[in-house]
Design a protein around this motif. Structure first.
Motif, PDB file in Angstrom:
ATOM      1  N   PRO A  66       0.807  -1.223   0.000  1.00  0.00           N
ATOM      2  CA  PRO A  66       0.000   0.000   0.000  1.00  0.00           C
ATOM      3  C   PRO A  66       0.843   1.277   0.000  1.00  0.00           C
ATOM      4  CG  PRO A  66      -0.966  -1.605   1.477  1.00  0.00           C
ATOM      5  CD  PRO A  66       0.350  -2.177   1.024  1.00  0.00           C
ATOM      6  N   ASP A  93       0.542   0.290  -4.287  1.00  0.00           N
ATOM      7  CA  ASP A  93       0.547  -1.023  -4.943  1.00  0.00           C
ATOM      8  C   ASP A  93       1.109  -0.977  -6.363  1.00  0.00           C
ATOM      9  OD1 ASP A  93      -0.722  -2.524  -2.762  1.00  0.00           O
ATOM     10  OD2 ASP A  93      -2.488  -1.312  -3.235  1.00  0.00           O
ATOM     11  N   TYR A 109      -1.138   0.524  -9.198  1.00  0.00           N
ATOM     12  CA  TYR A 109      -2.513   0.090  -9.442  1.00  0.00           C
ATOM     13  C   TYR A 109      -3.536   0.832  -8.579  1.00  0.00           C
ATOM     14  CZ  TYR A 109      -6.573  -2.946  -9.927  1.00  0.00           C
ATOM     15  OH  TYR A 109      -7.837  -3.417 -10.163  1.00  0.00           O
ATOM     16  N   SER A 110      -3.382   0.767  -7.286  1.00  0.00           N
ATOM     17  CA  SER A 110      -4.444   1.268  -6.408  1.00  0.00           C
ATOM     18  C   SER A 110      -4.597   2.775  -6.452  1.00  0.00           C
ATOM     19  CB  SER A 110      -4.207   0.802  -4.966  1.00  0.00           C
ATOM     20  OG  SER A 110      -4.326  -0.604  -4.876  1.00  0.00           O
ATOM     21  N   SER A 111      -3.505   3.495  -6.667  1.00  0.00           N
ATOM     22  CA  SER A 111      -3.594   4.953  -6.756  1.00  0.00           C
ATOM     23  C   SER A 111      -3.822   5.438  -8.172  1.00  0.00           C
ATOM     24  CB  SER A 111      -2.324   5.596  -6.185  1.00  0.00           C
ATOM     25  OG  SER A 111      -1.171   5.092  -6.826  1.00  0.00           O
ATOM     26  N   ARG A 143     -14.702  -2.873 -10.311  1.00  0.00           N
ATOM     27  CA  ARG A 143     -13.278  -2.882 -10.633  1.00  0.00           C
ATOM     28  C   ARG A 143     -12.802  -1.587 -11.277  1.00  0.00           C
ATOM     29  NH1 ARG A 143     -10.670  -7.604 -11.595  1.00  0.00           N
ATOM     30  NH2 ARG A 143      -8.871  -6.205 -11.480  1.00  0.00           N
ATOM     31  N   HIS A 148      -6.743   2.625 -12.628  1.00  0.00           N
ATOM     32  CA  HIS A 148      -5.884   1.572 -12.087  1.00  0.00           C
ATOM     33  C   HIS A 148      -4.771   1.288 -13.096  1.00  0.00           C
ATOM     34  CE1 HIS A 148      -8.328   0.797  -8.598  1.00  0.00           C
ATOM     35  NE2 HIS A 148      -9.394   0.519  -9.332  1.00  0.00           N
ATOM     36  N   HIS A 150      -1.829  -0.360 -14.667  1.00  0.00           N
ATOM     37  CA  HIS A 150      -1.378  -1.729 -14.433  1.00  0.00           C
ATOM     38  C   HIS A 150      -0.043  -2.047 -15.095  1.00  0.00           C
ATOM     39  CE1 HIS A 150      -1.741  -5.778 -13.081  1.00  0.00           C
ATOM     40  NE2 HIS A 150      -2.995  -5.641 -12.751  1.00  0.00           N
TER      41      HIS A 150
END
Length: 349
Positions: A66, A93, A109-111, A143, A148, A150
């Protein structure tokens, strides 16, 4: 650094929070493709994606946590050795990284962001990170509630960086500032809503690109105009045979053969590798067959530099399986596997 018979090592990244060993070094048999694990290091948590330096002296890893960080390792006969403490990427992430323009770039990804860090002459990373935050969302509210990022990679000419965003159903072409590493969005290619693009691979000719989609098991074939920095979708090919259930299948990555005749995609859930035949122009991809991936949940698929062997990092079964590719049909035949708990990535140096 230490060498195997053909002078190469394989490096396997993994999720330490799921029992992974960190980064595992393995010798590679040049004939069979077999891997022999040698040693491992858990110097940073969750080194889920790796990238070697072009000169083979260093190995870089994300720390998919995180808080998000990246780390530099020296490649020695004893295996990768951490050069300095991991550097924050100011993104959550990070799932992917690449090297370009003297900088390390991560997809977070998460941010929903992309970060760049300078690489010093001694291979170490400097901070603070320069961050580009994506904007947007998609129709899949479970999702795609926001961006996101990637994957991020340079185009073959090295002028542009392409950022693949699962949350916004798009691929952004970015310019990398030579001074402070600032990323500027130059163009954004929209893909089919709800497709969830995850990774991208270029045709060896450099003018076509293939985007593997996670939320619907397809690959999107695109034209790449390097002069204009523009990606244009041309069409899609499904990655599973007609009639196959798709609701629990989540493709992870696609690789293209060195001669541009074939491509292979890994399908989590279906636990298979899709074999695609590419047209001479690269404009169409035809599904030839699927073969079992040799384990469960293939998170990564790597082609050995000799083009003869494929390696599937099967995350949930905890192994890396290798295959020998038939040069006439492109169909891979399973050769064997080695244990690799929570495996997530394979690279070669």
């Amino acid at each position: 650094m230490g060498t195997s018979v053909d002078g190469r090592r394989a490096y396997v990244g993994s999720f330490t929070t799921a029992g992974g060993l960190g980064i595992t070094t393995a010798a590679v048999d040049p004939e069979s493709g077999a891997l022999t694990p040698l040693h491992s290091t858990d110097a940073v948590p969750n080194p889920s994606y790796l990238a070697p330096s072009p000169d083979g002296r260093y190995l870089y890893a994300v720390s998919e946590t995180p808080d998000g960080a990246a780390a530099a390792f020296a490649l020695t006969p004893r295996g990768p050795e951490l050069l300095a403490p991991a550097v924050p990427v100011d993104g959550a992430d990070p799932t992917h990284l690449t090297l370009a323009g003297g900088r390390l770039i991560t997809a977070n990804y998460s941010s929903g962001s992309v970060s760049t860090l300078p690489i010093r002459a001694d291979g170490t990373l400097a901070g603070p990170a320069t961050v580009l935050t994506h904007q947007g969302s998609g129709p899949r509210t479970d999702r795609q509630e926001g961006p996101h990022a990637h994957a991020v990679l340079p185009d073959p000419g090295g002028r542009w960086l392409l950022s693949v965003d699962l949350g916004t159903d798009s691929v952004r072409s970015c310019a990398l500032g030579a001074g402070d590493g600032t990323l500027t969005v130059h163009a954004e290619a929209g893909l089919r809503p709800g497709s969830g693009p995850r990774h991208l691979a270029f045709h060896p000719r450099g003018d076509r690109a293939y985007v593997v989609n996670e939320l619907d098991p397809t690959v999107t074939i695109c034209r790449w105009d390097a002069d204009r920095g523009v990606l244009t979708p041309l069409g899609e090919t499904r990655l599973l045979p007609d009639g196959a259930a798709t609701e629990d299948t989540f493709p992870s990555v696609l690789v293209v053969s060195r001669d541009g005749r074939f491509a292979w995609a890994a399908n989590r859930g279906h636990d298979s590798l899709s074999v695609l035949s590419l047209s001479a122009s690269g404009d169409t991809a035809t599904l030839v067959t699927t073969v079992p991936c040799g384990g469960h949940w293939p998170r990564d698929l790597a082609l050995h530099p000799d083009g003869r062997h494929l390696y599937a990092a099967n995350e949930r079964s905890g192994d890396v399986t290798w295959f020998t590719v038939d040069p006439a049909t492109g169909i891979p035949a399973r050769g064997g596997s080695v244990p690799a708990p929570a495996a997530s990535c394979v690279v070669f140096v």
